[in-house]
Design a protein around this motif. Sequence first.
Motif, mmCIF file in Angstrom:
data_model
loop_
_atom_site.group_PDB
_atom_site.id
_atom_site.type_symbol
_atom_site.label_atom_id
_atom_site.label_comp_id
_atom_site.label_asym_id
_atom_site.label_seq_id
_atom_site.Cartn_x
_atom_site.Cartn_y
_atom_site.Cartn_z
ATOM 1 N N LYS A 1 -1.226 -0.881 10.168
ATOM 2 C CA LYS A 1 -1.032 0.557 10.202
ATOM 3 C C LYS A 1 -0.974 1.066 8.769
ATOM 4 N N PHE A 2 -1.068 2.368 8.631
ATOM 5 C CA PHE A 2 -1.061 2.932 7.276
ATOM 6 C C PHE A 2 -0.200 4.175 7.259
ATOM 7 N N ARG A 3 0.694 4.193 6.285
ATOM 8 C CA ARG A 3 1.426 5.431 5.997
ATOM 9 C C ARG A 3 1.298 5.678 4.505
ATOM 10 N N ASP A 4 0.790 6.831 4.177
ATOM 11 C CA ASP A 4 0.506 7.117 2.769
ATOM 12 C C ASP A 4 1.789 7.567 2.080
ATOM 13 N N GLU A 5 2.679 6.594 1.902
ATOM 14 C CA GLU A 5 3.963 6.845 1.234
ATOM 15 C C GLU A 5 3.704 7.435 -0.148
ATOM 16 N N ILE A 6 4.502 8.438 -0.508
ATOM 17 C CA ILE A 6 4.281 9.042 -1.820
ATOM 18 C C ILE A 6 4.619 8.055 -2.938
ATOM 19 N N ARG A 7 5.642 7.228 -2.738
ATOM 20 C CA ARG A 7 6.050 6.277 -3.769
ATOM 21 C C ARG A 7 6.253 4.911 -3.121
ATOM 22 N N PRO A 8 5.168 4.183 -2.861
ATOM 23 C CA PRO A 8 5.357 2.855 -2.262
ATOM 24 C C PRO A 8 6.148 1.977 -3.232
ATOM 25 N N ARG A 9 7.053 1.173 -2.697
ATOM 26 C CA ARG A 9 7.838 0.316 -3.602
ATOM 27 C C ARG A 9 8.465 -0.831 -2.821
ATOM 28 N N PHE A 10 9.129 -1.718 -3.553
ATOM 29 C CA PHE A 10 9.806 -2.867 -2.954
ATOM 30 C C PHE A 10 8.822 -3.785 -2.225
ATOM 31 N N GLY A 11 7.614 -3.906 -2.757
ATOM 32 C CA GLY A 11 6.654 -4.860 -2.193
ATOM 33 C C GLY A 11 6.317 -4.532 -0.757
ATOM 34 N N VAL A 12 6.368 -5.550 0.098
ATOM 35 C CA VAL A 12 5.982 -5.344 1.496
ATOM 36 C C VAL A 12 7.039 -4.596 2.292
ATOM 37 N N MET A 13 8.192 -4.315 1.659
ATOM 38 C CA MET A 13 9.256 -3.610 2.383
ATOM 39 C C MET A 13 8.903 -2.142 2.601
ATOM 40 N N ARG A 14 8.189 -1.571 1.670
ATOM 41 C CA ARG A 14 7.786 -0.175 1.830
ATOM 42 C C ARG A 14 6.353 -0.025 1.325
ATOM 43 N N GLY A 15 5.474 -0.789 1.988
ATOM 44 C CA GLY A 15 4.061 -0.727 1.622
ATOM 45 C C GLY A 15 3.380 0.435 2.321
ATOM 46 N N ARG A 16 2.132 0.632 1.991
ATOM 47 C CA ARG A 16 1.356 1.670 2.693
ATOM 48 C C ARG A 16 0.590 1.050 3.869
ATOM 49 N N GLU A 17 -0.100 -0.054 3.627
ATOM 50 C CA GLU A 17 -0.762 -0.755 4.735
ATOM 51 C C GLU A 17 0.205 -1.835 5.202
ATOM 52 N N PHE A 18 0.662 -1.747 6.434
ATOM 53 C CA PHE A 18 1.715 -2.655 6.894
ATOM 54 C C PHE A 18 1.403 -3.106 8.314
ATOM 55 N N TYR A 19 2.003 -4.235 8.666
ATOM 56 C CA TYR A 19 1.717 -4.887 9.941
ATOM 57 C C TYR A 19 2.908 -4.658 10.849
ATOM 58 N N MET A 20 2.660 -4.174 12.038
ATOM 59 C CA MET A 20 3.765 -3.773 12.896
ATOM 60 C C MET A 20 3.443 -4.092 14.340
ATOM 61 N N LYS A 21 4.462 -4.495 15.054
ATOM 62 C CA LYS A 21 4.372 -4.575 16.506
ATOM 63 C C LYS A 21 4.885 -3.253 17.058
ATOM 64 N N SER B 1 8.960 3.909 23.076
ATOM 65 C CA SER B 1 8.184 3.079 22.155
ATOM 66 C C SER B 1 9.140 2.244 21.337
ATOM 67 N N HIS B 2 8.673 1.077 20.925
ATOM 68 C CA HIS B 2 9.555 0.040 20.423
ATOM 69 C C HIS B 2 8.821 -0.720 19.328
ATOM 70 N N GLY B 3 9.379 -0.694 18.124
ATOM 71 C CA GLY B 3 8.645 -1.274 16.999
ATOM 72 C C GLY B 3 9.392 -2.368 16.267
#
Lengths: 447, 447
Positions: free
Chosen positions: B138-158, B316-318
């Motif tokens: 999934k993708f969320r165009d975070e204004i300030r992505p940070r903390f590595g994969v903790m707050r990425g823009r392209e991320f993997y989610m169930k 919905s459940h993530g």
Amino acid sequence: MRLSRYFLPVLKETPAEAQIASHRLMLRAGMIRQQAAGIYSWLPLGYKVLKKIETIVHEEQQRAGHIPLLMPTLQSADLWRESGRYDDYGEEMLRITDRHGRDMLYGPTNEEMITDIFRSYVKSYKDLPLTLYHIQWKFRDEIRPRFGVMRGREFYMKDGYNFDLTKEDALHAYNRHLVSYLRTYERMGLQAIPMRADGGPIGGDYTHEFLVLAETGESEVFYDSEITDLKFGSREIDYDSVEQCQAVLEEFTSRYARTDETHDEAVFAEVPEERRRSARGIEVGQIFYFGTKYSEAMGANVQGPDGKPVPVHMGSHGIGVSRLLGAIIEASHDDKGIIWPEGVTPFHVGIVNLKQGDEEADAACESLYKSFEALGLDPLYDDRNERAGGKFATMDLIGLPWRITVGPRGLKNGVVELTCRRTGESEELSPVDAVEKVAMIYAGLKG
Amino acid sequence: MRLSRYFLPVLKETPAEAQIASHRLMLRAGMIRQQAAGIYSWLPLGYKVLKKIETIVHEEQQRAGHIPLLMPTLQSADLWRESGRYDDYGEEMLRITDRHGRDMLYGPTNEEMITDIFRSYVKSYKDLPLTLYHIQWKFRDEIRPRFGVMRGREFYMKDGYNFDLTKEDALHAYNRHLVSYLRTYERMGLQAIPMRADGGPIGGDYTHEFLVLAETGESEVFYDSEITDLKFGSREIDYDSVEQCQAVLEEFTSRYARTDETHDEAVFAEVPEERRRSARGIEVGQIFYFGTKYSEAMGANVQGPDGKPVPVHMGSHGIGVSRLLGAIIEASHDDKGIIWPEGVTPFHVGIVNLKQGDEEADAACESLYKSFEALGLDPLYDDRNERAGGKFATMDLIGLPWRITVGPRGLKNGVVELTCRRTGESEELSPVDAVEKVAMIYAGLKG
């Protein structure tokens, strides 16, 4: 899985938009749903087959010593400017601008990114050879997406990249890929013929496409009929052995086999007339050796044995994972539906209860179901209150290779019926023998 | 895997851009590489852990009766116009225009698309209950992505979605998700506390977030200390049982536990003072019941028992699959590196050869390697010509829970050394006993 608890939305009508059998059958069997032109959801049954195919590709790649990683779907345009392909790629590349106005793209392939990863970490020839691959969603903005997952826009692909010190080493990697691809396709029940191909926009002096013969194929192909007698079979290969891999390459590519792009009438005429064939084929993979094209453009050098930097020799190698579902169905179906090869079937066996609610029939089905699960096999039990005809039609449509039919009449004689989807042949067996026979069939699969 | 043939680019220096331990350690251990702001490649070691986590999520979802499918990453804007969220979502939605000028987007979540799938196929209450889920990028165009994969823009989610006839049924689905999430996180070695949360843009009257306590968490949390004594443990759950699922929900949510968004000082004051805790937490999942919000907006009705159409009740459940790697590392590391819980470790055991090239040491390592493989375990054998200190540092950094050290001196006495990464404790054992002990540890994992 019990069908009453599954989500298998089969369609009675043939969808008008589907021009070819695989597209039609995938829609009818509730495997996919189109969400936008060339973009599909993989419904539970389709997703299950997609995962089976993906697993085979992973296993065979790792058997060949290739190392999995995962690159993201979105890429920075800057990488593609380095290689010069950002401007060259044309309208098939989906270009995206993020909220900060940066140029991005949805990766149609990954030569640039993998080269960037390589150059960032690998500095010495001692770390070679190295082959990295991933299986990831890609996007090509086809002007006219069609044929379902065969020519979709968002598609799932395995792409692998070898990095070697010399051309000779890189050609071994090329051969190793050819061998592992032969094994990969055979495990899926497919005969995919390596054919001399054209380099195209990725470039490459050495390249073969793998084609599955099917009437609906997009390419015209010409080949020596001896080639269809070749089987990789159960031979053991040492993927580190240059000689063994070279021998397989020679065996599988020495006879004439080309697509229309590289077809040469004069050479073809040398094949004895009775062995000359022309047909249509579906491309399911391609391997390339392209030398130092990307490593020179992007500065992917290693320190050689003499201490001097040398650009690495590379190749890229792709398998169309999502497209393979279409190719397998084109090669394996009849007028009733899909016929899955055992290696990729979504469920190993179907269980049809002819009289749901009958105490004995229900108990026999439950017992079969649990026996298969205990053996690590995945049965689909049609436990719905439907007529036998409807249950058979669904099983035939979704194409499970083996079906067990359970009814009160047979149970009185202590038997159930085991039916082979491909031949339509049935035999009566005790439930225990039916389970054993199905288990034996799957135990014999190479894996 | 033999390290000499692997691709494990560990870094000696601490990368300057990484502000928190997990980001620093993932970069140093060669698990990820940033390709653009908030967009990462998963290098082989990182990819392996990502897959382990994904597998646990799949297994636990399917244990709860939820059905996997896969929706595409790109979606048509039209679907989001139906729900009204296309305009509402703001700049975090990555909007894309294809070559034909059609409005698309990179899905940040999938309520609209799953509702569209549901309404296309499901027409009767008899096909309920139904819970469908997928694990997708999934993708969320975070204004300030940070903390590595903790707050990425392209991320993997169930993300999973339940469809039920009544609110009561949908609340059972909600409870079932809560139970399965508890089991999921425990298998990863995490304690994730369900906390009453705020509905946010997805909406929802009932919602819990799951938080892992860690100093670097983005949320301030307040809880009754009794809650950290709760364990899901090895209890057997019938996910169809309303009573059993409800009882677990009550057990795990009856004590005070809230994030700052829902914190209520007055209610918190009723907790005995010695049990009141405030800390920081990382959100690793969230469950919602939102009723008929999407089904009404998008016409997802079924025919009810009385023959009249009714909009379905949904939730919905993530679970943040890629984010979980960061959360696990934040919760489990020391100054030498990562400490993987056994359930998600990329390799089950490391083998360190203290004297590569010594005939006996090499043979003992090979023998251990093959013994583990024969048991279905995945060893990482450091067979490089490096000093012991360097090999130990790498093993500590990448965090394998168990390490076997093999050297000529020990072998003279018939022993190798087995070391626990978490405690640092070592014991001398015969090679056979060392293999057996490691095998026993992994055999005891729930799965």
